[in-house]
Scaffold this active site. Structure first.
Site, PDB file in Angstrom:
ATOM      1  N   ILE A 183      -7.412   9.012   9.497  1.00  0.00           N
ATOM      2  CA  ILE A 183      -8.728   9.632   9.298  1.00  0.00           C
ATOM      3  C   ILE A 183      -9.793   8.568   9.558  1.00  0.00           C
ATOM      4  O   ILE A 183      -9.681   7.443   9.045  1.00  0.00           O
ATOM      5  CB  ILE A 183      -8.891  10.145   7.844  1.00  0.00           C
ATOM      6  CG1 ILE A 183      -7.698  11.006   7.401  1.00  0.00           C
ATOM      7  CG2 ILE A 183     -10.217  10.891   7.685  1.00  0.00           C
ATOM      8  CD1 ILE A 183      -7.555  12.344   8.050  1.00  0.00           C
ATOM      9  N   LYS A 191       1.335   4.299  -2.905  1.00  0.00           N
ATOM     10  CA  LYS A 191       1.143   5.727  -2.622  1.00  0.00           C
ATOM     11  C   LYS A 191       2.436   6.515  -2.907  1.00  0.00           C
ATOM     12  O   LYS A 191       2.387   7.665  -3.337  1.00  0.00           O
ATOM     13  CB  LYS A 191       0.697   5.924  -1.165  1.00  0.00           C
ATOM     14  CG  LYS A 191      -0.657   5.308  -0.835  1.00  0.00           C
ATOM     15  CD  LYS A 191      -1.783   5.974  -1.603  1.00  0.00           C
ATOM     16  CE  LYS A 191      -3.148   5.560  -1.095  1.00  0.00           C
ATOM     17  NZ  LYS A 191      -4.248   6.276  -1.757  1.00  0.00           N
ATOM     18  N   TYR A 221       0.847  -1.198   0.000  1.00  0.00           N
ATOM     19  CA  TYR A 221       0.000   0.000   0.000  1.00  0.00           C
ATOM     20  C   TYR A 221       0.888   1.256   0.000  1.00  0.00           C
ATOM     21  O   TYR A 221       0.687   2.171  -0.808  1.00  0.00           O
ATOM     22  CB  TYR A 221      -0.886  -0.026   1.245  1.00  0.00           C
ATOM     23  CG  TYR A 221      -1.703   1.217   1.492  1.00  0.00           C
ATOM     24  CD1 TYR A 221      -2.857   1.481   0.752  1.00  0.00           C
ATOM     25  CD2 TYR A 221      -1.344   2.136   2.490  1.00  0.00           C
ATOM     26  CE1 TYR A 221      -3.618   2.617   0.997  1.00  0.00           C
ATOM     27  CE2 TYR A 221      -2.103   3.259   2.736  1.00  0.00           C
ATOM     28  CZ  TYR A 221      -3.238   3.500   1.986  1.00  0.00           C
ATOM     29  OH  TYR A 221      -3.991   4.626   2.222  1.00  0.00           O
ATOM     30  N   ALA A 222       1.901   1.282   0.877  1.00  0.00           N
ATOM     31  CA  ALA A 222       2.789   2.454   0.967  1.00  0.00           C
ATOM     32  C   ALA A 222       3.519   2.682  -0.356  1.00  0.00           C
ATOM     33  O   ALA A 222       3.668   3.820  -0.818  1.00  0.00           O
ATOM     34  CB  ALA A 222       3.790   2.262   2.102  1.00  0.00           C
ATOM     35  N   ALA A 223       3.960   1.588  -0.982  1.00  0.00           N
ATOM     36  CA  ALA A 223       4.676   1.717  -2.264  1.00  0.00           C
ATOM     37  C   ALA A 223       3.756   2.276  -3.345  1.00  0.00           C
ATOM     38  O   ALA A 223       4.167   3.106  -4.172  1.00  0.00           O
ATOM     39  CB  ALA A 223       5.236   0.362  -2.687  1.00  0.00           C
TER      40      ALA A 223
END
Ligand code: NAP
Length: 241
Positions: free
Chosen positions: A182, A154, A150-152
């Protein structure tokens, strides 16, 4: 007629953006869940003036390009602004990833943006695209166990922003927002221990979808006319760690 495209408009931050921006704009609202998308449209100002775009961003390459090209042609519209909220996140250690999962995360979070931009920057859209806001994530810049793919996906958004800011200027601006924690349906499904950690890690606690929408509205407005190529944390101070 000119429209603002909002992906991920069926839920969370994208839904909040749709409801807010409907006060001043005509919208194309996109998601996979058409029932939920219609429910959001009904909460918008002037629901009948907004168009729904039903598309599965996890589907194979080329699907989004042809679907959006068809929509623009059939409705005879132009897209002037584009805000990308669509995203998926599943927490998993890297050893447990299957390539099917990797494909899904990258298709929804990143490759969908490329396909959409390929349509919006072509003649189909009449050179009308003026402003792009992409929703990245704090974890693209800070390590977070279980979030590697997920981080990659983004992080790829952030890189895209830096280069496209130069490539598309001065006609089109592009910026990304990097939210921290959030409270939305995406986070609501996490286990309570993890949620507690997220909250304790954020000096200002959890944010609301509207905390992010405030910055989307700003970046789409003339007030930010000299800002492009930025990746901005909207994270209640979580990035200070
Ligand atoms: N919540 C957070 O703490 C947080 C933090 C940082 C970044 N973000 C990012 O912020 C954005 C909005 O997240 P959120 O928290 O508002 O999550 P959310 O409520 O789960 O909304 C995600 C949106 O993405 C859409 N989407 C997912 N899979 C799709 C697919 N295959 N095709 C088309 N659309 C699809 C969903 O539409 P459907 O209803 O059709 O599935 C939904 O509208 C995401 O990009 C997320 O990564 C969230």
């Amino acid at each position: 007629m000119n429209y603002t495209l909002i992906t991920g408009a069926s839920s969370g931050m994208g839904a909040a953006a749709a409801i807010r921006l409907s006060q001043t704009r005509r919208l194309v609202l996109a998601s996979e869940n058409i029932v939920q998308l219609e429910a959001v449209r009904q909460q918008c100002v002037n629901p009948e003036s907004h168009i729904l775009w039903h598309c599965d961003f996890a589907a194979g390459r080329g699907t989004i390009f042809s679907s959006l090209t068809d929509l623009i042609g059939a409705k005879d519209i132009k897209i002037e602004e584009y805000a990308h909220f669509a995203g998926v996140s599943i927490l998993l250690p890297v050893k447990n990833f299957t390539m099917t999962y990797v494909d899904k995360v990258f298709n929804v979070n990143f490759f969908s943006i490329i396909e959409i931009l390929r349509v919006l920057l072509k003649k189909t859209n009449g050179g009308m695209l003026k402003n792009i806001v992409l929703i990245s994530a704090l974890v693209s810049e800070r390590g977070n166990i279980g979030n590697s793919i997920y981080a990659a996906s983004k992080g790829a958004i952030n890189s895209l922003v830096y280069t496209l800011a130069r490539e598309l200027a001065p006609k089109t601006r592009i910026n990304a927002l990097l939210p921290g924690a959030i409270m939305t349906p995406m986070t609501a499904n996490l286990d309570s221990e993890y949620l507690k950690e997220m909250e304790e890690d954020s000096p200002l606690g959890f944010g609301t979808p509207d905390d992010v929408v405030d910055y989307v509205e700003f970046l789409l407005s003339e007030k930010s006319k000299w800002i492009t190529g930025q990746t901005l944390f909207v994270d209640g101070g979580r990035s200070t760690k």
